[in-house]
Design a protein around this motif. Structure first.
Motif, PDB file in Angstrom:
ATOM      1  N   PHE A 151      25.699 -61.296  16.932  1.00  0.00           N
ATOM      2  CA  PHE A 151      26.837 -60.621  16.678  1.00  0.00           C
ATOM      3  C   PHE A 151      27.519 -60.232  17.660  1.00  0.00           C
ATOM      4  CE2 PHE A 151      23.549 -57.461  16.847  1.00  0.00           C
ATOM      5  CZ  PHE A 151      24.095 -56.399  17.482  1.00  0.00           C
ATOM      6  N   THR A 152      28.915 -59.854  17.551  1.00  0.00           N
ATOM      7  CA  THR A 152      29.783 -59.670  18.821  1.00  0.00           C
ATOM      8  C   THR A 152      30.132 -58.108  18.813  1.00  0.00           C
ATOM      9  OG1 THR A 152      30.700 -61.875  18.419  1.00  0.00           O
ATOM     10  CG2 THR A 152      31.904 -60.349  19.992  1.00  0.00           C
ATOM     11  N   ASP A 153      30.028 -57.422  20.192  1.00  0.00           N
ATOM     12  CA  ASP A 153      30.475 -56.158  20.358  1.00  0.00           C
ATOM     13  C   ASP A 153      31.155 -55.885  21.543  1.00  0.00           C
ATOM     14  OD1 ASP A 153      30.414 -53.461  20.031  1.00  0.00           O
ATOM     15  OD2 ASP A 153      28.412 -53.355  18.772  1.00  0.00           O
ATOM     16  N   VAL A 154      31.548 -54.838  21.932  1.00  0.00           N
ATOM     17  CA  VAL A 154      32.329 -54.487  23.051  1.00  0.00           C
ATOM     18  C   VAL A 154      31.735 -53.181  23.645  1.00  0.00           C
ATOM     19  CG1 VAL A 154      34.681 -53.750  23.703  1.00  0.00           C
ATOM     20  CG2 VAL A 154      34.371 -55.338  21.891  1.00  0.00           C
ATOM     21  N   THR A 155      31.662 -53.475  25.447  1.00  0.00           N
ATOM     22  CA  THR A 155      31.501 -52.167  25.976  1.00  0.00           C
ATOM     23  C   THR A 155      32.454 -51.150  26.085  1.00  0.00           C
ATOM     24  OG1 THR A 155      32.225 -53.325  28.016  1.00  0.00           O
ATOM     25  CG2 THR A 155      29.880 -53.756  27.258  1.00  0.00           C
ATOM     26  N   ASP A 156      32.043 -49.939  26.525  1.00  0.00           N
ATOM     27  CA  ASP A 156      33.112 -48.896  26.729  1.00  0.00           C
ATOM     28  C   ASP A 156      33.576 -48.926  27.904  1.00  0.00           C
ATOM     29  OD1 ASP A 156      31.389 -47.977  28.438  1.00  0.00           O
ATOM     30  OD2 ASP A 156      30.181 -46.482  27.346  1.00  0.00           O
ATOM     31  N   GLU A 157      34.308 -47.940  28.296  1.00  0.00           N
ATOM     32  CA  GLU A 157      35.058 -47.957  29.726  1.00  0.00           C
ATOM     33  C   GLU A 157      34.341 -48.047  30.873  1.00  0.00           C
ATOM     34  OE1 GLU A 157      34.555 -43.796  28.546  1.00  0.00           O
ATOM     35  OE2 GLU A 157      34.908 -45.581  27.586  1.00  0.00           O
ATOM     36  N   ASN A 158      33.116 -47.815  30.800  1.00  0.00           N
ATOM     37  CA  ASN A 158      32.039 -47.916  31.785  1.00  0.00           C
ATOM     38  C   ASN A 158      31.277 -49.110  31.878  1.00  0.00           C
ATOM     39  OD1 ASN A 158      32.854 -45.262  33.023  1.00  0.00           O
ATOM     40  ND2 ASN A 158      31.504 -44.284  31.156  1.00  0.00           N
ATOM     41  N   GLY A 159      31.459 -49.980  30.861  1.00  0.00           N
ATOM     42  CA  GLY A 159      30.853 -51.215  30.767  1.00  0.00           C
ATOM     43  C   GLY A 159      29.473 -50.994  30.058  1.00  0.00           C
ATOM     44  N   ARG A 160      29.274 -49.860  29.274  1.00  0.00           N
ATOM     45  CA  ARG A 160      27.901 -49.654  28.601  1.00  0.00           C
ATOM     46  C   ARG A 160      28.245 -49.902  27.158  1.00  0.00           C
ATOM     47  NH1 ARG A 160      23.823 -47.455  31.636  1.00  0.00           N
ATOM     48  NH2 ARG A 160      23.009 -46.061  29.655  1.00  0.00           N
ATOM     49  N   ARG A 161      26.904 -49.981  26.550  1.00  0.00           N
ATOM     50  CA  ARG A 161      26.771 -49.893  24.865  1.00  0.00           C
ATOM     51  C   ARG A 161      25.373 -49.984  24.565  1.00  0.00           C
ATOM     52  NH1 ARG A 161      27.700 -48.900  20.622  1.00  0.00           N
ATOM     53  NH2 ARG A 161      28.572 -50.284  18.769  1.00  0.00           N
ATOM     54  N   ASN A 162      25.279 -48.652  23.801  1.00  0.00           N
ATOM     55  CA  ASN A 162      24.003 -48.520  23.345  1.00  0.00           C
ATOM     56  C   ASN A 162      23.949 -49.121  21.712  1.00  0.00           C
ATOM     57  OD1 ASN A 162      23.064 -47.216  25.459  1.00  0.00           O
ATOM     58  ND2 ASN A 162      24.212 -45.291  24.947  1.00  0.00           N
ATOM     59  N   LEU A 163      22.922 -49.838  21.218  1.00  0.00           N
ATOM     60  CA  LEU A 163      22.762 -50.324  20.132  1.00  0.00           C
ATOM     61  C   LEU A 163      21.218 -50.263  19.545  1.00  0.00           C
ATOM     62  CD1 LEU A 163      24.520 -53.767  20.573  1.00  0.00           C
ATOM     63  CD2 LEU A 163      25.341 -51.956  19.236  1.00  0.00           C
ATOM     64  N   THR A 164      20.864 -49.796  18.337  1.00  0.00           N
ATOM     65  CA  THR A 164      19.815 -49.980  17.696  1.00  0.00           C
ATOM     66  C   THR A 164      19.826 -51.127  16.787  1.00  0.00           C
ATOM     67  OG1 THR A 164      19.513 -47.548  17.853  1.00  0.00           O
ATOM     68  CG2 THR A 164      18.063 -48.703  16.126  1.00  0.00           C
TER      69      THR A 164
END
Length: 338
Positions: A151-164
């Motif tokens: 699946f496709t997602d997007v990082t935040d303004e700091n280049g981070r993303r938390n997923l479960t």
């Protein structure tokens, strides 16, 4: 007409010669006047003679002209080469306490770390907590891959993303990619996966697909009906009380990969019976009159994955708002008493 470059020395020499010739002519004229008879004896007046012109008006020819140049006297000579003094040359030291042949250590220039990392930690209900850290990809699109699910997602303004996210194998490997040349991999052991059944449906774009689970003879919108409008919490499955649904992907970006996952705690369920599964697609402006391509991945308690490719022909736009129900696409779950 040819032009000739005149040498100044030649002009000086020739001028001097002409001056001497003029002087000689003047003296000769004076002598001739002294030797000549008086004016009373002559009937013709004296004739002035141009010192530069011979008799009969012929030009005076100049001969024996010598060109001169500057010649150094015999006693004068050009200066010779200069020599260094005989005293030895002493090497100067900028720092007397440090040999000059030892160079200073080069300081390392500061650099901006752009390494992309992915970390994974196991969670309850055979789920995994992922952390994407990509400092050079702030607000960037990425794709997550795991055992056929994507699946496709997007990082935040700091280049981070938390997923479960769900695990589909006990030794789970996850990969995040921002481009063919940039990504990261994480591995984690998920020992509780054997207690869960799991169904994944994935597609690209706005398909309108939904998983509907009817637990233990439940009907639409009853307590046992689990779907996009009643997904339940992960904790329900962790306690063995029922299943839950999680949807993944960023629908707001162009042509994203989307996934929906249903998880049921078959190994710890407090009830026995059957869980009916169906796949439905709502007819919308985005999908009406189009064919929808999708894929299902189903994990049973035997740990084996069953993958099936799907092609759905959607009705025309006059049926917008209706649902297309696909039965027998997903395998129903048989839940034994525990």
């Amino acid at each position: 007409m040819f032009k000739t470059k005149i040498n100044p020395k030649r002009i000086i020499t020739v001028g001097g010669t002409l001056f001497c010739a003029w002087g000689i002519g003047y003296l000769m004229q004076s002598n001739a006047q002294q030797a000549a008879p008086s004016t009373s004896e002559l009937s013709a007046p004296p004739v002035e003679v141009d010192p530069l012109v011979r008799n009969e008006g012929a030009p005076l020819k100049l001969t024996d002209i010598t060109l001169t140049s500057a010649i150094l006297p015999p006693t004068m000579s050009l200066p010779g080469p200069a020599f260094f003094p005989d005293a030895p040359i002493v090497r100067a030291k900028a720092n007397p306490d440090r040999p000059i042949n030892v160079l200073p250590e080069e300081e390392v220039a500061p650099t901006f770390a752009c390494k992309t990392t992915l970390t994974a930690e196991p969670r309850a209900a055979a789920m995994v907590a992922l952390t994407v850290d990509a400092p050079c990809f702030a607000g960037a699109r990425f794709t997550l891959h795991h055992n056929g699910m994507m699946f496709t997602d997007v990082t935040d303004e700091n280049g981070r993303r938390n997923l479960t996210v769900p695990a589909l194998t006990e030794e789970a490997v996850y990969m995040v990619t921002f481009s063919p040349d940039d990504g990261a991999i994480a591995r984690v052991s998920v020992g509780t996966l054997e207690y869960y059944d799991r169904v994944v449906v994935q597609w690209a774009g706005q398909s309108g697909l939904q998983i509907h689970a009817f637990e233990f003879d439940a009907d639409y919108e009853s307590a046992g009906h689990v779907w996009a409008d009643d997904t339940r919490e992960l904790s329900v499955a962790a306690r063995g009380q029922g299943g839950f649904i999680a949807r993944y992907g960023a629908p707001g970006i162009e042509n994203p990969y989307m996934a929906e996952v249903y998880t049921f705690p078959s190994g710890t369920s407090r009830r026995q019976g059957e869980v009916r599964l169906s796949l439905e697609a709502e007819v919308t402006t985005a999908n009406c009159g189009h064919d929808i391509e999708a894929q299902s991945i189903q994990l049973g308690q035997n740990g084996r994955l069953q993958v099936r490719d799907l092609m759905l022909a959607m009705p025309d736009c006059s049926a917008e708002g209706d649902f297309l129900v696909l039965k027998n696409v997903l395998n129903d779950l048989k839940i034994a008493s525990n």
